[in-house]
Design an enzyme around this catalytic site. Structure first.
Site, PDB file in Angstrom:
ATOM      1  N   ASP A  50     -40.816 -53.813 -49.435  1.00 13.68           N
ATOM      2  CA  ASP A  50     -40.076 -53.923 -50.684  1.00 13.68           C
ATOM      3  C   ASP A  50     -40.553 -52.894 -51.707  1.00 13.68           C
ATOM      4  OD1 ASP A  50     -38.430 -55.963 -49.809  1.00 13.68           O
ATOM      5  OD2 ASP A  50     -39.719 -57.560 -50.560  1.00 13.68           O
ATOM      6  N   GLY A  51     -41.860 -52.608 -51.703  1.00 17.09           N
ATOM      7  CA  GLY A  51     -42.399 -51.619 -52.632  1.00 17.09           C
ATOM      8  C   GLY A  51     -41.810 -50.238 -52.384  1.00 17.09           C
ATOM      9  N   ASN A 122     -36.770 -54.432 -60.556  1.00 11.82           N
ATOM     10  CA  ASN A 122     -37.612 -55.619 -60.440  1.00 11.82           C
ATOM     11  C   ASN A 122     -38.028 -56.153 -61.812  1.00 11.82           C
ATOM     12  OD1 ASN A 122     -38.100 -56.719 -57.863  1.00 11.82           O
ATOM     13  ND2 ASN A 122     -40.304 -56.586 -58.176  1.00 11.82           N
ATOM     14  N   GLU A 123     -38.905 -55.404 -62.475  1.00 11.17           N
ATOM     15  CA  GLU A 123     -39.385 -55.849 -63.780  1.00 11.17           C
ATOM     16  C   GLU A 123     -40.051 -54.721 -64.541  1.00 11.17           C
ATOM     17  OE1 GLU A 123     -42.569 -55.480 -61.332  1.00 11.17           O
ATOM     18  OE2 GLU A 123     -41.643 -57.442 -61.020  1.00 11.17           O
ATOM     19  N   ARG A 149     -49.786 -63.400 -78.304  1.00  7.21           N
ATOM     20  CA  ARG A 149     -51.123 -62.835 -78.100  1.00  7.21           C
ATOM     21  C   ARG A 149     -51.621 -63.293 -76.740  1.00  7.21           C
ATOM     22  NH1 ARG A 149     -55.647 -61.496 -82.463  1.00  7.21           N
ATOM     23  NH2 ARG A 149     -56.979 -60.292 -81.070  1.00  7.21           N
ATOM     24  N   THR A 162     -38.671 -63.068 -58.256  1.00  6.27           N
ATOM     25  CA  THR A 162     -39.508 -63.547 -57.152  1.00  6.27           C
ATOM     26  C   THR A 162     -40.841 -62.804 -57.092  1.00  6.27           C
ATOM     27  OG1 THR A 162     -38.478 -61.969 -55.629  1.00  6.27           O
ATOM     28  CG2 THR A 162     -37.493 -64.168 -55.766  1.00  6.27           C
ATOM     29  N   GLY A 163     -41.059 -61.834 -57.994  1.00  5.73           N
ATOM     30  CA  GLY A 163     -42.276 -61.031 -57.959  1.00  5.73           C
ATOM     31  C   GLY A 163     -43.305 -61.442 -58.990  1.00  5.73           C
ATOM     32  N   TYR A 164     -43.693 -60.488 -59.830  1.00  6.51           N
ATOM     33  CA  TYR A 164     -44.726 -60.724 -60.848  1.00  6.51           C
ATOM     34  C   TYR A 164     -44.328 -61.879 -61.765  1.00  6.51           C
ATOM     35  CZ  TYR A 164     -48.295 -59.302 -64.317  1.00  6.51           C
ATOM     36  OH  TYR A 164     -49.366 -59.259 -65.171  1.00  6.51           O
ATOM     37  N   ALA A 186     -50.903 -65.261 -69.575  1.00  7.68           N
ATOM     38  CA  ALA A 186     -52.109 -65.787 -70.228  1.00  7.68           C
ATOM     39  C   ALA A 186     -52.002 -65.742 -71.747  1.00  7.68           C
ATOM     40  CB  ALA A 186     -53.347 -65.024 -69.749  1.00  7.68           C
TER      41      ALA A 186
END
Length: 265
Positions: A50-51, A122-123, A149, A162-164, A186
């Site tokens: 995919d990459g 993708n993103e 933040r 479906t990725g990151y 986070a």
């Protein structure tokens, strides 16, 4: 589309050899003309995972007048790659006998500091490049929504969900829905900073702006799909969707949700 039988193979130079020669020979035997320049192709084939498919789309300019397809160099079928190298002949037969469907993957469009324009399949992710949180003002259609933040933010397409984005607790989105997803990485929530705390999905009509607050962490990194962009100082990133889509071929019995099930369940 001109030169409908012209095919270009995209792969890493280290893959040059027996496999690539076999694919090119097989393509020629079946009436396809292998071209050395992607600009002259009507079919662009990536060889890898995919990459590699994401890189093929980016390096060939998100072309709207051709078909992309992905081939893995092992037996693993990816989320973008419908075929393995051992099934390439099957793909050619499917193309020649109209056993395939053309699917259209939406993309997101953005600009950095009102200068550099980009597309993503993708993103796009904006992250701190040092061991310190990054502060970002999030604006939707020009209005302030929240001040984030944390480690960073990810904006994904439906297929990129479906990725990151999924790793950042985002939802998996059906690519038939035209919109994009914003996910936090986070986030820090306290009396000074308060965010939604969950991913949210915006219509393709919306415009998103991520404005970096200059508080000493002024050098975040931005990645487009699986490639980092060498922008030293990022002030803001504007993101939206237009009509740009990536056309790919798929077997009639291999839907997006078939691939999600195969990959994750």
């Amino acid at each position: 589309m001109q030169n409908r039988n012209h095919i270009f193979f995209y792969y890493h130079p280290r893959q040059e050899g027996e496999k690539t020669n076999y694919l090119k020979s097989l393509a020629e035997q079946n009436g396809l003309h292998v071209v050395p320049d992607s600009k002259n192709a009507s079919i662009i084939v990536s060889l890898g995972g995919d990459g590699t498919f994401l890189q093929a789309v980016r390096k060939t300019g998100f072309r709207q007048d051709c078909i992309y397809t992905g081939i893995t160099d092992d037996e693993q079928i990816g989320l973008y790659c419908d075929f393995s190298i051992t099934r390439f002949e099957e793909m050619i037969d499917a193309v020649k006998n109209n056993k395939i469907e053309v699917r259209r993957f939406p993309t997101i469009k953005g600009s950095i500091n009102d200068e550099k324009t980009f597309y993503c399949l993708n993103e796009v992710s904006l992250r701190s490049s040092i061991i310190k949180t990054i502060v970002v003002d999030v604006r939707i259609d020009g209005e302030h929504f929240e001040t984030f933040r944390g480690d960073g933010m990810v904006v994904s397409t439906p297929t990129g969900s479906t990725g990151y984005s999924k790793s950042a607790r985002g939802a998996v989105i059906d690519p038939l829905l035209s919109g994009f997803q914003v996910s936090e990485v986070a986030s820090l929530n306290n009396n000074s900073y308060r965010t939604l705390g969950s991913s949210f999905i915006l219509s393709h009509h919306r415009k998103l702006q991520l404005k970096v607050v200059q508080d000493g962490n002024d050098y975040p990194i931005i990645s487009l799909d699986n490639e980092a962009w060498p922008v030293q100082r990022i002030h803001k990133v504007d993101i939206e969707m237009d009509d740009t889509v990536i056309k790919t071929v798929k077997m009639t019995n291999n839907t997006f949700w078939n691939r999600v099930q195969r990959t994750f369940l």
